[in-house]
Design an enzyme around this catalytic site. Structure first.
Site, PDB file in Angstrom:
ATOM      1  CB  CYS A  35      -0.925   0.003   1.212  1.00 36.21           C
ATOM      2  SG  CYS A  35      -0.015  -0.009   2.747  1.00 36.21           S
ATOM      3  CG  ASP A  37      -0.160   3.223   4.137  1.00 35.35           C
ATOM      4  OD1 ASP A  37      -0.183   4.216   3.397  1.00 35.35           O
ATOM      5  OD2 ASP A  37      -1.158   2.567   4.436  1.00 35.35           O
ATOM      6  CB  CYS A  64      -3.085   2.925   6.499  1.00 35.76           C
ATOM      7  SG  CYS A  64      -4.130   1.906   7.470  1.00 35.76           S
ATOM      8  CB  CYS A 108      -3.214  -1.746   9.012  1.00 36.17           C
ATOM      9  SG  CYS A 108      -4.203  -1.720   7.502  1.00 36.17           S
TER      10      CYS A 108
HETATM   11 FE1  FES Z   1      -1.368   0.253   4.341  1.00 32.72          FE
HETATM   12 FE2  FES Z   1      -3.081   0.018   6.311  1.00 32.72          FE
HETATM   13  S1  FES Z   1      -3.513   0.245   4.211  1.00 32.72           S
HETATM   14  S2  FES Z   1      -0.938  -0.084   6.414  1.00 32.72           S
END
Ligand code: FES
Length: 161
Positions: A35, A37, A64, A108
């Site tokens: 993602c 993040d 996120c 996450c």
């Molecule tokens: Fe990437 Fe939650 S969507 S850590």
């Protein structure tokens, strides 16, 4: 809205222990290739009853909201734990009062778990070595973003993929 989402929303509205820790003993940074993040966690130890335990922990995150909610809970839960105890905590454990992570949000929680284990495992205990040489998360994010490696989603975005 599920109970988890309700509680995560409350945690995000008032995150605990968010921000850099200048006198940290350890620092760990991870990014999710899925993602994009990123999360960085700082740890400060203290001595209690002859044992080295976590005095406090803090974090910074871009992206996120679930990771922010879990990191907020986790940094509270870590206080008083030894390194060994902290390493045994699963993403669900780290979520504390948020409750069980929904399947879509488990990664996450793993982001938080990985930042913690990197801080505990790989970084020097000496503050002089660990922290001044550690770039801020914001500078990492900026340079990764300039290279087109990641997409930055502002924290106030409705998007919580
Ligand atoms: Fe990437 Fe939650 S969507 S850590």
């Amino acid at each position: 809205m599920s109970d988890f989402e309700e509680r995560a929303k409350e945690a995000i509205a008032n995150p605990q222990n968010m921000g850099e820790m200048e006198d940290a003993d350890r620092v760990g940074t991870v990014g999710s290739p899925d993602c994009g993040d990123m999360l960085r966690m700082w740890i400060k130890f203290t001595e209690k009853d002859g044992k080295k335990v976590i005095d406090r922990a803090s974090f910074q995150s871009f992206g996120c909201q679930t990771a922010i909610a879990v990191a907020s809970m986790a940094t509270e839960l870590l206080k008083g734990k030894t390194s060994e105890e902290a390493k045994e905590l699963s993403p669900h454990d780290l979520s504390g009062d948020l409750g069980s992570l929904p399947p879509m949000k488990i990664h996450c929680g793993e982001l938080v778990q990985n930042a913690l284990s990197q801080a505990l495992d790989e970084n020097p205990a000496s503050t002089e070595e660990a922290v001044p040489s550690a770039p801020t998360l914001a500078s990492d994010m900026n340079s990764a973003s300039k290279k087109g490696k990641i997409k930055i989603v502002p924290l106030n975005s409705e998007e919580d993929a």
